[in-house]
Design a protein around this motif. Structure first.
Motif, PDB file in Angstrom:
ATOM      1  N   PHE A 242      21.584  27.119 -22.711  1.00  0.00           N
ATOM      2  CA  PHE A 242      22.370  27.962 -21.817  1.00  0.00           C
ATOM      3  C   PHE A 242      21.758  29.348 -21.696  1.00  0.00           C
ATOM      4  O   PHE A 242      21.083  29.844 -22.603  1.00  0.00           O
ATOM      5  CB  PHE A 242      23.833  28.065 -22.281  1.00  0.00           C
ATOM      6  CG  PHE A 242      24.036  28.864 -23.542  1.00  0.00           C
ATOM      7  CD1 PHE A 242      24.171  30.249 -23.506  1.00  0.00           C
ATOM      8  CD2 PHE A 242      24.107  28.241 -24.773  1.00  0.00           C
ATOM      9  CE1 PHE A 242      24.360  30.982 -24.669  1.00  0.00           C
ATOM     10  CE2 PHE A 242      24.292  28.952 -25.948  1.00  0.00           C
ATOM     11  CZ  PHE A 242      24.427  30.338 -25.885  1.00  0.00           C
ATOM     12  N   ASN A 243      22.003  29.950 -20.548  1.00  0.00           N
ATOM     13  CA  ASN A 243      21.577  31.314 -20.252  1.00  0.00           C
ATOM     14  C   ASN A 243      22.726  32.021 -19.553  1.00  0.00           C
ATOM     15  O   ASN A 243      23.369  31.446 -18.664  1.00  0.00           O
ATOM     16  CB  ASN A 243      20.364  31.339 -19.329  1.00  0.00           C
ATOM     17  CG  ASN A 243      19.102  30.881 -20.009  1.00  0.00           C
ATOM     18  OD1 ASN A 243      18.381  31.676 -20.594  1.00  0.00           O
ATOM     19  ND2 ASN A 243      18.829  29.582 -19.928  1.00  0.00           N
ATOM     20  N   ASP A 269      26.897  35.516 -14.611  1.00  0.00           N
ATOM     21  CA  ASP A 269      26.228  34.272 -14.225  1.00  0.00           C
ATOM     22  C   ASP A 269      25.956  33.460 -15.480  1.00  0.00           C
ATOM     23  O   ASP A 269      25.335  33.953 -16.430  1.00  0.00           O
ATOM     24  CB  ASP A 269      24.908  34.550 -13.512  1.00  0.00           C
ATOM     25  CG  ASP A 269      25.104  35.214 -12.158  1.00  0.00           C
ATOM     26  OD1 ASP A 269      26.107  34.903 -11.501  1.00  0.00           O
ATOM     27  OD2 ASP A 269      24.263  36.043 -11.767  1.00  0.00           O
ATOM     28  N   ASN A 270      26.397  32.197 -15.480  1.00  0.00           N
ATOM     29  CA  ASN A 270      26.230  31.317 -16.631  1.00  0.00           C
ATOM     30  C   ASN A 270      25.625  29.990 -16.179  1.00  0.00           C
ATOM     31  O   ASN A 270      26.182  29.309 -15.300  1.00  0.00           O
ATOM     32  CB  ASN A 270      27.582  31.045 -17.301  1.00  0.00           C
ATOM     33  CG  ASN A 270      28.253  32.313 -17.796  1.00  0.00           C
ATOM     34  OD1 ASN A 270      28.003  32.758 -18.903  1.00  0.00           O
ATOM     35  ND2 ASN A 270      29.109  32.909 -16.971  1.00  0.00           N
ATOM     36  N   LEU A 271      24.495  29.629 -16.766  1.00  0.00           N
ATOM     37  CA  LEU A 271      23.806  28.382 -16.456  1.00  0.00           C
ATOM     38  C   LEU A 271      23.652  27.564 -17.729  1.00  0.00           C
ATOM     39  O   LEU A 271      23.394  28.110 -18.806  1.00  0.00           O
ATOM     40  CB  LEU A 271      22.421  28.657 -15.863  1.00  0.00           C
ATOM     41  CG  LEU A 271      22.350  29.507 -14.593  1.00  0.00           C
ATOM     42  CD1 LEU A 271      20.905  29.798 -14.235  1.00  0.00           C
ATOM     43  CD2 LEU A 271      23.050  28.809 -13.439  1.00  0.00           C
ATOM     44  N   ASP A 290      23.275  19.777 -14.862  1.00  0.00           N
ATOM     45  CA  ASP A 290      23.017  21.186 -14.590  1.00  0.00           C
ATOM     46  C   ASP A 290      24.323  21.804 -14.120  1.00  0.00           C
ATOM     47  O   ASP A 290      24.847  21.418 -13.068  1.00  0.00           O
ATOM     48  CB  ASP A 290      21.943  21.354 -13.509  1.00  0.00           C
ATOM     49  CG  ASP A 290      20.596  20.830 -13.957  1.00  0.00           C
ATOM     50  OD1 ASP A 290      19.903  21.565 -14.670  1.00  0.00           O
ATOM     51  OD2 ASP A 290      20.243  19.683 -13.587  1.00  0.00           O
ATOM     52  N   ASP A 291      24.842  22.751 -14.895  1.00  0.00           N
ATOM     53  CA  ASP A 291      26.138  23.351 -14.594  1.00  0.00           C
ATOM     54  C   ASP A 291      25.988  24.853 -14.374  1.00  0.00           C
ATOM     55  O   ASP A 291      25.102  25.494 -14.942  1.00  0.00           O
ATOM     56  CB  ASP A 291      27.129  23.093 -15.729  1.00  0.00           C
ATOM     57  CG  ASP A 291      27.303  21.609 -16.007  1.00  0.00           C
ATOM     58  OD1 ASP A 291      27.266  20.823 -15.036  1.00  0.00           O
ATOM     59  OD2 ASP A 291      27.461  21.229 -17.179  1.00  0.00           O
ATOM     60  N   THR A 325      32.253  27.486  -9.551  1.00  0.00           N
ATOM     61  CA  THR A 325      31.941  26.528 -10.608  1.00  0.00           C
ATOM     62  C   THR A 325      31.253  25.324  -9.994  1.00  0.00           C
ATOM     63  O   THR A 325      31.734  24.775  -8.990  1.00  0.00           O
ATOM     64  CB  THR A 325      33.206  26.069 -11.347  1.00  0.00           C
ATOM     65  OG1 THR A 325      33.895  27.199 -11.874  1.00  0.00           O
ATOM     66  CG2 THR A 325      32.860  25.121 -12.486  1.00  0.00           C
ATOM     67  N   SER A 326      30.131  24.921 -10.570  1.00  0.00           N
ATOM     68  CA  SER A 326      29.377  23.782 -10.059  1.00  0.00           C
ATOM     69  C   SER A 326      28.945  22.887 -11.205  1.00  0.00           C
ATOM     70  O   SER A 326      28.537  23.375 -12.271  1.00  0.00           O
ATOM     71  CB  SER A 326      28.135  24.269  -9.285  1.00  0.00           C
ATOM     72  OG  SER A 326      27.272  23.197  -8.968  1.00  0.00           O
ATOM     73  N   GLY A 327      29.040  21.591 -10.991  1.00  0.00           N
ATOM     74  CA  GLY A 327      28.551  20.622 -11.959  1.00  0.00           C
ATOM     75  C   GLY A 327      27.741  19.548 -11.259  1.00  0.00           C
ATOM     76  O   GLY A 327      28.238  18.895 -10.326  1.00  0.00           O
ATOM     77  N   VAL A 328      26.488  19.373 -11.669  1.00  0.00           N
ATOM     78  CA  VAL A 328      25.629  18.329 -11.117  1.00  0.00           C
ATOM     79  C   VAL A 328      25.284  17.369 -12.251  1.00  0.00           C
ATOM     80  O   VAL A 328      24.626  17.752 -13.223  1.00  0.00           O
ATOM     81  CB  VAL A 328      24.345  18.909 -10.497  1.00  0.00           C
ATOM     82  CG1 VAL A 328      23.461  17.777  -9.972  1.00  0.00           C
ATOM     83  CG2 VAL A 328      24.682  19.889  -9.380  1.00  0.00           C
ATOM     84  N   THR A 329      25.757  16.131 -12.141  1.00  0.00           N
ATOM     85  CA  THR A 329      25.518  15.113 -13.155  1.00  0.00           C
ATOM     86  C   THR A 329      24.454  14.147 -12.639  1.00  0.00           C
ATOM     87  O   THR A 329      24.632  13.525 -11.586  1.00  0.00           O
ATOM     88  CB  THR A 329      26.809  14.341 -13.476  1.00  0.00           C
ATOM     89  OG1 THR A 329      27.826  15.262 -13.866  1.00  0.00           O
ATOM     90  CG2 THR A 329      26.569  13.337 -14.594  1.00  0.00           C
ATOM     91  N   ASN A 330      23.348  14.040 -13.364  1.00  0.00           N
ATOM     92  CA  ASN A 330      22.240  13.160 -12.995  1.00  0.00           C
ATOM     93  C   ASN A 330      22.227  11.956 -13.924  1.00  0.00           C
ATOM     94  O   ASN A 330      22.330  12.099 -15.147  1.00  0.00           O
ATOM     95  CB  ASN A 330      20.907  13.896 -13.130  1.00  0.00           C
ATOM     96  CG  ASN A 330      20.874  15.195 -12.359  1.00  0.00           C
ATOM     97  OD1 ASN A 330      20.610  15.229 -11.170  1.00  0.00           O
ATOM     98  ND2 ASN A 330      21.161  16.301 -13.052  1.00  0.00           N
TER      99      ASN A 330
END
Length: 788
Positions: A242-243, A269-271, A290-291, A325-330
């Motif tokens: 996380f960053n 900003d949180n990644l 990637d959230d 808020t974003s969530g990308v599940t691969n």
């Protein structure tokens, strides 16, 4: 077979009430022994509640607090609500959590959740209330008990109010100057490195503050486990990086003694990237995500100090806040090509890259007017605060489904089995949204008065009225063909009354009565009602839905002298109109064929039906939480300090079932020593009782009591050691050794969501997989603060 972490035996523990039991000697050295709290009113500050903890920036640094989890660790009766991959969802106070706890930053509400329970096990997307950078906070006030008069919607179990730093917090005196500090820290628990720089300047009537904090780290470690396993049996937390970047800019100009104008900017900003090794299965060969969580705020504030009949001080504040808020599940996913009669997969296809993308945007604009007036009538003094605010909130949810021919994005999109109505023939496709785009309009008006009747007696009272209006908008991704989704309006009236009486200068009693409410979230109002057809309703909105409400009674006694205090309080909180979905059945005008799940084969079948089951949210739930809290502090003249705190809570619903959200009894006991010169040290013991099976069951439709969770937390006792060293007048080094004796333990508020499972889409744990949810073992953290 059900697995528990504990032998269900009796445990007695101790916990805290009003003040932070674990504040380090460094913070205590600069703090006076607090007297019995009295209501404090001003135009730009909230009422100080009787059951309140306030943590300042010195405590955050000297106790090496990195986030709200560390804040809650030092306050018995306060926990953090976990959302797994998507982090934390605010606080748990006296069994209330999530949106039932009000959270504000400088008085600005911090959004709402979007977390449909039926989708939670998949963990594609769970939108929480965005966290804040605690390094940028001057104070964190945690209020226990219902009191929406001061905190608005959500204050059923309590409120958490953050106040950002100002230039004056770093400056010294009225002369022109530039001051600041930089701070570097490292925490072994999640390999987190932190850096902060703050600069404050005063030039004439202009004060300016600029702060920036950077954090980088990995997953929070657990106690122990095999790192080489994958799937549901994995014993170590999934790898995570996380960053975070946080910026605070605040400037204000005092034209004269009457007028002051200011401007504030916050940006967080949180990644994070997660490799979901615990969800690897035969069909999901790899899963990674990637959230992103972002919060941007821009505000203008104006102070008018003028002795008039109507007010002494006026604060006008306008804030705009954008939360994303974003969530990308691969997933490297292999679909099943052939099933057995028992619905077991016999053959898998070629794996391909599948992406589930989910987003939620919340945009809020708030205009607030707060007035304060002090009146003296005879021997009585009135400190009056009143005001109004207007808020507009827009929520927008978007969801996409991406499927590729191969395992990389450059392999091209798959072709759909059949074209969509709009002519689309290939992925990506936009899925139906959880909620419609919704505009929420809110306004409130309030009045509070603190009356100093005599030197010994202080009374406080408050009234508040809130009005809510929900207006949905429809498109092809949230249709309303049956006309079931409409505007919803509701309102709430709350009040607060308290008395503080000093029997003698050393003995005082407090009586506190307060009410709270929570307006339903947009999810509760509209989720599930999308795409209803003439023969298939899923969830129908309730246009008569009311806010959830609470009534809190609290009685406290405090003894104190110049060296210490002992306080005990008992509370009783009643909750009504909890919102839950109720199932109804309607007759269909014409029989129809539906795809129905058949549990006998674990498969879906086409069946003719003449009725349709649907749900509707109703105000049906009631609950009650009772408890006792104790706090004691004593400072000896030789620099030694002792502190102990204890909390016990019991909660149940109206049918007698226990509330799973209520935490087990807990305690904090600390011994600190201040050398009065260059160093300070504190040893702290944190104790938590077990969660018993008798406090974790539900009653099914047949009247049988069934265990509500697959795991229970055991009794734990954890010892922390914190030391502070003044290297120079402007340099301080803080060091903490947490869990000194390497205790293996589990937090109830984290493991109550964990269930047995085989991994894959729905997750879960098998064998010793529960180990990955244990708390960190022995660890060391340190930071260095340099002022200039």
């Amino acid at each position: 077979m059900r697995f528990t972490l504990s032998k269900l035996s009796t445990a007695i523990s101790f916990a805290s009430v009003v003040s932070i039991a674990g504040v380090s000697p460094y913070a205590l050295a600069n703090t006076q022994v607090t007297t019995l709290e009295k209501t404090k009113l001003s135009a730009n500050k909230r009422v100080e509640s009787k059951s309140q903890t306030e943590i300042d920036s010195v405590s955050v640094s000297s106790n090496l607090m990195q986030d709200i989890n560390d804040v809650a660790d030092y306050i018995p009766g306060v926990d953090v609500a976990s959302m797994g991959r998507f982090g934390n969802n605010g606080f748990n106070i006296r069994g209330m959590e999530g949106d039932r706890i009000a959270i504000t930053v400088d008085g600005l509400t911090q959004g709402e959740t979007l977390d449909p329970p039926s989708f939670a096990p998949y963990e594609y997307f769970r939108a929480s209330r965005n966290s804040t950078e605690i390094e940028h906070m001057k104070a964190i006030q945690i209020v226990k008990g219902a009191n929406s008069v001061t905190s608005g919607s959500g204050s059923l179990g309590g409120a958490v109010m953050f106040t950002t730093m100002s230039a004056s917090d770093l400056l010294d005196g009225d002369e022109n100057q530039t001051r600041g500090y930089f701070k570097f820290g490292y925490d072994e628990r999640d390999e987190q490195a932190q850096g902060t720089i703050a600069v404050a300047n005063k030039f004439g009537g202009l004060e300016t503050l600029l702060m920036y904090t950077k954090r980088q780290g990995s997953e929070s470690s657990n106690h122990s486990g095999n790192p080489d396993t994958t799937g549901a049996s994995r014993e170590k937390p999934d790898p995570l990086d996380f960053n975070s970047d946080a910026l605070l800019f605040k400037t204000q100009y005092q034209f004269n003694d009457v007028h002051e104008l200011g401007f504030v900017v916050e940006n967080d900003d949180n990644l994070s990237q997660v490799e979901n090794l615990s969800r690897v299965s035969s069909s999901i060969q790899r899963r990674f995500s990637d959230d992103e969580q972002n919060r941007a705020r821009y505000g203008v504030f104006y102070y008018l100090t003028l002795d008039t009949v109507a007010f002494d001080e006026l604060e006008v504040r306008f804030d705009y806040q954008d939360m994303f808020t974003s969530g990308v599940t691969n997933m490297h996913y292999a679909a099943c090509l052939e099933y057995s009669p028992s619905y077991q997969c016999l053959a898998l296809g070629e794996a391909y890259l599948r992406q589930e993308q989910r987003e939620l945007t919340q945009q809020t604009s708030t205009l607030a007017f707060d007035f304060s007036k002090q009146l003296v009538t005879g021997q009585m003094r009135h400190d009056i605060v009143y005001g109004t605010s207007f808020e507009t909130r827009e929520l927008e949810n978007n969801m996409w489904d991406h499927r590729y021919n191969g395992l990389t994005t450059d392999s091209g999109y798959q072709q759909l089995r059949r074209p969509l109505a709009d002519g689309t023939t290939h992925y990506p496709i936009k899925d139906a949204n959880f909620i419609p785009q919704t505009d929420v309009a809110i306004w409130n008006v309030y009045l509070r008065d603190s009356v100093t009747v005599t030197d010994a007696l202080t009374l406080a009272a408050g009234l508040r009225y809130d009005d809510y209006s929900y207006q949905p908008e429809f498109d092809q991704y949230f249709t309303n063909d049956q006309g079931l989704v409409k505007d919803v309006d509701m309102n709430a009236f709350t009040w607060q009354l308290s008395a503080n009486y000093e029997i003698t200068p050393n003995h005082s009693v407090i009586v506190d009565l307060g009410t709270g409410f929570r307006a339903p979230s947009v999810e509760q109002v509209y989720y599930g009602s999308r795409g209803a057809t003439v023969d298939d309703w899923q969830l129908v909105p309730n246009y008569d839905l009311k806010p959830e409400s609470a009534f809190n009674m609290e009685l406290g006694y405090q003894w104190q002298n110049d060296n210490g205090r002992v306080r005990v309080s008992v509370f009783d909180s009643e909750y009504t109109d909890f919102i839950d979905n109720v199932t109804y059945t309607r007759d269909l005008a014409t029989p129809t064929t539906k795809r129905v799940y058949d549990p006998s084969c674990g498969c879906y079948k086409q069946m003719e039906v003449t009725t349709d089951d649907y749900q509707r949210p109703e105000n049906i739930g009631e609950a009650r939480v009772q408890g006792v809290e104790l706090d004691a502090l004593y400072r000896f003249n030789n620099g030694l300090e002792l502190r102990a705190a204890y909390t016990h809570s019991e909660g149940e619903y109206d049918n007698g079932d226990p509330m799973l959200t209520v935490s087990p009894d807990s305690a904090v006991v600390s011994v600190g020593y201040d050398s009065q010169s260059l160093w300070r040290v504190m040893a702290q013991v944190r104790h938590q009782a077990e969660k018993k099976a008798s406090d974790a069951y539900t009653t099914n439709a047949q009247g049988e009591q069934v265990q509500a969770t697959d795991f229970l937390s055991d009794t734990s006792t954890v010892v922390d050691l914190i030391a502070n060293f003044d290297i120079t007048d402007n340099m301080v080094i803080n060091i903490a050794a947490r869990n000194l004796f390497d205790e293996e333990y589990y937090n109830w508020q984290r493991i109550r969501f964990v269930s047995e499972g085989s991994g894959g889409f729905r997750g879960g744990v098998a064998n010793d997989g529960i180990k990955r949810y244990s708390e960190p073992g022995r660890s060391v953290s340190a930071n260095i603060n340099v002022r200039f």
